[in-house]
Design an enzyme around this catalytic site. Structure first.
Site, PDB file in Angstrom:
ATOM      1  N   TRP A 282      44.340  33.674  52.008  1.00 25.05           N
ATOM      2  CA  TRP A 282      43.526  33.597  53.225  1.00 25.05           C
ATOM      3  C   TRP A 282      44.216  34.320  54.407  1.00 25.05           C
ATOM      4  O   TRP A 282      44.481  33.718  55.460  1.00 25.05           O
ATOM      5  CB  TRP A 282      43.275  32.135  53.593  1.00 25.05           C
ATOM      6  CG  TRP A 282      42.426  31.345  52.630  1.00 25.05           C
ATOM      7  CD1 TRP A 282      42.284  31.530  51.284  1.00 25.05           C
ATOM      8  CD2 TRP A 282      41.602  30.212  52.947  1.00 25.05           C
ATOM      9  NE1 TRP A 282      41.436  30.605  50.759  1.00 25.05           N
ATOM     10  CE2 TRP A 282      40.997  29.774  51.745  1.00 25.05           C
ATOM     11  CE3 TRP A 282      41.323  29.521  54.120  1.00 25.05           C
ATOM     12  CZ2 TRP A 282      40.130  28.681  51.705  1.00 25.05           C
ATOM     13  CZ3 TRP A 282      40.471  28.422  54.069  1.00 25.05           C
ATOM     14  CH2 TRP A 282      39.876  28.024  52.889  1.00 25.05           C
TER      15      TRP A 282
ATOM     16  N   THR B  89      41.070  44.816  48.098  1.00 25.47           N
ATOM     17  CA  THR B  89      40.978  43.437  48.576  1.00 25.47           C
ATOM     18  C   THR B  89      39.527  42.980  48.820  1.00 25.47           C
ATOM     19  O   THR B  89      39.315  41.879  49.316  1.00 25.47           O
ATOM     20  CB  THR B  89      41.798  43.243  49.874  1.00 25.47           C
ATOM     21  OG1 THR B  89      41.347  44.204  50.832  1.00 25.47           O
ATOM     22  CG2 THR B  89      43.277  43.416  49.621  1.00 25.47           C
TER      23      THR B  89
ATOM     24  N   TYR C 148      38.233  40.354  41.048  1.00 25.47           N
ATOM     25  CA  TYR C 148      39.403  40.577  41.913  1.00 25.47           C
ATOM     26  C   TYR C 148      40.599  39.764  41.421  1.00 25.47           C
ATOM     27  O   TYR C 148      41.691  40.304  41.214  1.00 25.47           O
ATOM     28  CB  TYR C 148      39.048  40.215  43.361  1.00 25.47           C
ATOM     29  CG  TYR C 148      40.243  40.084  44.285  1.00 25.47           C
ATOM     30  CD1 TYR C 148      40.911  41.220  44.766  1.00 25.47           C
ATOM     31  CD2 TYR C 148      40.713  38.824  44.684  1.00 25.47           C
ATOM     32  CE1 TYR C 148      42.012  41.093  45.607  1.00 25.47           C
ATOM     33  CE2 TYR C 148      41.806  38.690  45.522  1.00 25.47           C
ATOM     34  CZ  TYR C 148      42.447  39.826  45.980  1.00 25.47           C
ATOM     35  OH  TYR C 148      43.537  39.694  46.818  1.00 25.47           O
TER      36      TYR C 148
ATOM     37  N   GLN D 272      46.475  44.998  56.550  1.00 22.68           N
ATOM     38  CA  GLN D 272      46.899  43.859  57.401  1.00 22.68           C
ATOM     39  C   GLN D 272      48.396  43.591  57.264  1.00 22.68           C
ATOM     40  O   GLN D 272      49.121  43.497  58.254  1.00 22.68           O
ATOM     41  CB  GLN D 272      46.171  42.584  56.977  1.00 22.68           C
ATOM     42  CG  GLN D 272      44.689  42.561  57.196  1.00 22.68           C
ATOM     43  CD  GLN D 272      44.175  41.134  57.037  1.00 22.68           C
ATOM     44  OE1 GLN D 272      44.242  40.354  57.980  1.00 22.68           O
ATOM     45  NE2 GLN D 272      43.677  40.790  55.873  1.00 22.68           N
TER      46      GLN D 272
ATOM     47  N   ASP E 156      46.150  33.774  45.757  1.00 19.51           N
ATOM     48  CA  ASP E 156      45.726  32.442  45.310  1.00 19.51           C
ATOM     49  C   ASP E 156      44.541  32.521  44.341  1.00 19.51           C
ATOM     50  O   ASP E 156      44.297  31.596  43.581  1.00 19.51           O
ATOM     51  CB  ASP E 156      45.345  31.577  46.524  1.00 19.51           C
ATOM     52  CG  ASP E 156      44.353  32.253  47.464  1.00 19.51           C
ATOM     53  OD1 ASP E 156      44.267  33.503  47.457  1.00 19.51           O
ATOM     54  OD2 ASP E 156      43.665  31.549  48.229  1.00 19.51           O
TER      55      ASP E 156
ATOM     56  N   ALA F 266      46.318  47.421  47.929  1.00 19.37           N
ATOM     57  CA  ALA F 266      45.495  46.701  46.946  1.00 19.37           C
ATOM     58  C   ALA F 266      44.026  46.934  47.244  1.00 19.37           C
ATOM     59  O   ALA F 266      43.660  47.372  48.334  1.00 19.37           O
ATOM     60  CB  ALA F 266      45.786  45.194  47.007  1.00 19.37           C
TER      61      ALA F 266
ATOM     62  N   ILE G  97      48.487  54.830  45.012  1.00 13.93           N
ATOM     63  CA  ILE G  97      49.343  54.125  44.042  1.00 13.93           C
ATOM     64  C   ILE G  97      48.796  54.158  42.616  1.00 13.93           C
ATOM     65  O   ILE G  97      49.431  53.654  41.700  1.00 13.93           O
ATOM     66  CB  ILE G  97      49.630  52.655  44.462  1.00 13.93           C
ATOM     67  CG1 ILE G  97      48.341  51.830  44.544  1.00 13.93           C
ATOM     68  CG2 ILE G  97      50.434  52.595  45.753  1.00 13.93           C
ATOM     69  CD1 ILE G  97      48.589  50.320  44.493  1.00 13.93           C
TER      70      ILE G  97
HETATM   71  N1  LIG Z   1      43.394  39.573  52.497  1.00 15.48           N
HETATM   72  C1  LIG Z   1      43.613  38.376  51.944  1.00 15.48           C
HETATM   73  O1  LIG Z   1      43.023  37.357  52.324  1.00 15.48           O
HETATM   74  C2  LIG Z   1      44.622  38.239  50.845  1.00 15.48           C
HETATM   75  C3  LIG Z   1      44.813  36.977  50.241  1.00 15.48           C
HETATM   76  C4  LIG Z   1      45.771  36.840  49.243  1.00 15.48           C
HETATM   77  C5  LIG Z   1      46.521  37.936  48.847  1.00 15.48           C
HETATM   78  N2  LIG Z   1      46.299  39.147  49.432  1.00 15.48           N
HETATM   79  C6  LIG Z   1      47.064  40.289  48.941  1.00 15.48           C
HETATM   80  O2  LIG Z   1      47.861  40.798  49.995  1.00 15.48           O
HETATM   81  C7  LIG Z   1      48.036  42.203  49.825  1.00 15.48           C
HETATM   82  C8  LIG Z   1      47.706  42.929  51.111  1.00 15.48           C
HETATM   83  O3  LIG Z   1      46.445  42.493  51.552  1.00 15.48           O
HETATM   84  P1  LIG Z   1      45.852  42.910  52.979  1.00 15.48           P
HETATM   85  O4  LIG Z   1      44.996  41.787  53.410  1.00 15.48           O
HETATM   86  O5  LIG Z   1      46.930  43.441  53.857  1.00 15.48           O
HETATM   87  O6  LIG Z   1      44.905  44.096  52.488  1.00 15.48           O
HETATM   88  P2  LIG Z   1      44.160  45.247  53.295  1.00 15.48           P
HETATM   89  O7  LIG Z   1      44.202  44.984  54.752  1.00 15.48           O
HETATM   90  O8  LIG Z   1      42.859  45.443  52.605  1.00 15.48           O
HETATM   91  O9  LIG Z   1      45.099  46.477  53.003  1.00 15.48           O
HETATM   92  C9  LIG Z   1      45.223  47.055  51.745  1.00 15.48           C
HETATM   93  C10 LIG Z   1      45.613  48.483  51.946  1.00 15.48           C
HETATM   94  O10 LIG Z   1      45.739  49.098  50.658  1.00 15.48           O
HETATM   95  C11 LIG Z   1      45.237  50.410  50.772  1.00 15.48           C
HETATM   96  N3  LIG Z   1      44.864  50.933  49.453  1.00 15.48           N
HETATM   97  C12 LIG Z   1      43.779  50.639  48.703  1.00 15.48           C
HETATM   98  N4  LIG Z   1      43.804  51.350  47.575  1.00 15.48           N
HETATM   99  C13 LIG Z   1      44.922  52.110  47.600  1.00 15.48           C
HETATM  100  C14 LIG Z   1      45.497  53.051  46.716  1.00 15.48           C
HETATM  101  N5  LIG Z   1      44.915  53.392  45.562  1.00 15.48           N
HETATM  102  N6  LIG Z   1      46.682  53.647  47.076  1.00 15.48           N
HETATM  103  C15 LIG Z   1      47.278  53.330  48.245  1.00 15.48           C
HETATM  104  N7  LIG Z   1      46.776  52.457  49.124  1.00 15.48           N
HETATM  105  C16 LIG Z   1      45.610  51.844  48.795  1.00 15.48           C
HETATM  106  C17 LIG Z   1      44.028  50.281  51.682  1.00 15.48           C
HETATM  107  O11 LIG Z   1      43.712  51.535  52.211  1.00 15.48           O
HETATM  108  P3  LIG Z   1      42.174  51.909  52.522  1.00 15.48           P
HETATM  109  O12 LIG Z   1      41.775  50.985  53.635  1.00 15.48           O
HETATM  110  O13 LIG Z   1      42.258  53.335  52.898  1.00 15.48           O
HETATM  111  O14 LIG Z   1      41.424  51.647  51.253  1.00 15.48           O
HETATM  112  C18 LIG Z   1      44.560  49.298  52.732  1.00 15.48           C
HETATM  113  O15 LIG Z   1      45.190  49.965  53.806  1.00 15.48           O
HETATM  114  C19 LIG Z   1      47.169  42.590  48.633  1.00 15.48           C
HETATM  115  O16 LIG Z   1      47.976  42.655  47.493  1.00 15.48           O
HETATM  116  C20 LIG Z   1      46.201  41.443  48.495  1.00 15.48           C
HETATM  117  O17 LIG Z   1      45.745  41.288  47.176  1.00 15.48           O
HETATM  118  C21 LIG Z   1      45.387  39.322  50.428  1.00 15.48           C
END
Ligand SMILES: NC(=O)c1ccc[n+]([C@@H]2O[C@H](COP(=O)([O-])OP(=O)(O)OC[C@H]3O[C@@H](n4cnc5c(N)ncnc54)[C@H](OP(=O)(O)O)[C@@H]3O)[C@@H](O)[C@H]2O)c1
Length: 304
Positions: free
Chosen positions: A156, A68, A131, A17, A108, A66, A43
């Site tokens: 969120w 997630t 997580y 995202q 959060d 990450a 990573i």
């Molecule tokens: N989503 C939320 O509500 C939320 C809330 C607070 C903080 N965050 C933080 O925001 C950040 C980004 O979140 P997002 O919502 O954009 O997450 P996302 O849409 O799940 O994207 C995470 C990406 O990381 C990739 N990934 C997973 N394991 C990997 C690895 N070993 N090496 C390289 N890439 C890898 C995934 O690829 P695959 O799909 O191929 O696995 C996916 O494309 C994260 O640090 C998350 O903890 C998210």
């Protein structure tokens, strides 16, 4: 006069995202972005990280990769740990050796949700689930690996792409007349577009200050869209927005968390206080309702 070299930004997790939005907006912030998906750069692979930094020669790295899946982390803690807790240290060490800053995203869910006010950067971390624990450990690993880092905690996350609450609610509204949504967990919905904008602003500032011989920003900041709400109120706003755009909408009924048991416990109040970001950089988050309108336009309004 020669043009200054365009700065090279490496974005890991570029298919996610926030990663997608970082790549889409990088040029507007003066960066040539190189995005890597998990297949292109895992990573958790130390050698692959070193090879990528040596060959791509980034000036700065943003880690948007990450694990997630909050509930699935409870049954697959080792994988969540490897990606969220261990890998940020590997990336930090590699960036440190290369003399470049690393921007990292945290959550959060590192807080236990017990406070009556939004969480500040210096509040104690006490995650409730695997997580959140893995993300808290990732922050610590990064701090140990390099001083030259920025950690941006957000919450969120929603976006026109990827999997998120907004898209899930819209899908369910097309299938059901009524949705039940928990009303006793509070937080701040945050647009991946706005988060990407903040990360790119901080990335540019880091390099600008470095060039000017000034101390670059280092440390931890909070960013989420403005306003605190519950998942129930968030769902109601999504349904109102869908109906206003002629898309299917459903009635939403509030339920307590106890009526919707999940493998991972979630914080009751995970709203983040963003005062430090505003004070240090003049960044003022816009209301989550405004950010939601933009995303609904992109998802539901033709020509957007
Ligand atoms: N989503 C939320 O509500 C939320 C809330 C607070 C903080 N965050 C933080 O925001 C950040 C980004 O979140 P997002 O919502 O954009 O997450 P996302 O849409 O799940 O994207 C995470 C990406 O990381 C990739 N990934 C997973 N394991 C990997 C690895 N070993 N090496 C390289 N890439 C890898 C995934 O690829 P695959 O799909 O191929 O696995 C996916 O494309 C994260 O640090 C998350 O903890 C998210």
């Amino acid at each position: 006069m020669t043009e200054p070299r365009t700065r090279r930004l490496l974005v890991t997790g570029a298919g996610g995202q926030i990663g997608t939005k970082l790549i889409a907006r990088a040029a507007a912030h003066g960066f040539a972005a190189i995005g890597t998906t998990r297949a292109e750069l895992d990573i958790t692979d130390r050698a692959a990280i070193d090879a990528a930094i040596a060959s791509l020669k980034p000036d700065i790295v943003i880690n948007a990769a990450a694990w997630t899946a909050v509930d699935r982390a409870e049954s697959e803690p080792d994988l969540a740990h490897e990606i969220n807790a261990h890998a940020p240290g590997l990336l930090g060490a590699a960036c440190d050796r290369a003399g470049i800053p690393l921007l990292h995203i945290s959550t959060d869910y590192v807080f236990d949700g017990s406070a009556a006010r939004p969480w500040r950067e210096e509040d104690p971390l006490a995650p409730l689930g695997v997580y959140g624990k893995s993300k808290a450990e990732g922050e610590a690993a990064l701090r140990r690996a390099t001083e030259n880092h920025i950690i941006l905690r957000t919450a969120w996350v929603f976006s026109p792409c990827g999997s998120n609450f907004v898209k899930t609610m819209l899908r369910l509204a097309a299938e059901r007349d009524e949705l039940t949504v928990v009303d006793d967990q509070k937080g701040s919905p945050s647009s991946a577009i706005d988060i990407a904008r903040v990360l790119l602003t901080l990335a540019r500032l880091s390099l600008d200050r470095q060039v000017a011989g000034e101390a670059p920003p280092r440390g931890t900041w909070h960013f989420c869209n403005a306003g605190v709400t519950s998942w129930y109120e968030f769902a109601r706003a999504i349904m109102a927005g869908a109906a206003a755009r002629g898309a299917p909408s459903a009635r939403v009924r509030p339920i307590p968390t106890s009526a919707y048991p999940t493998p991972a416990r979630r914080p009751e109040n995970s709203a983040l206080d963003c005062t430090k970001l505003t004070h240090d950089f003049g960044i003022v988050p816009r209301p989550w309702t405004e950010a939601l309108d933009d995303v609904l336009d992109r998802l539901l309004t033709p020509d957007h």
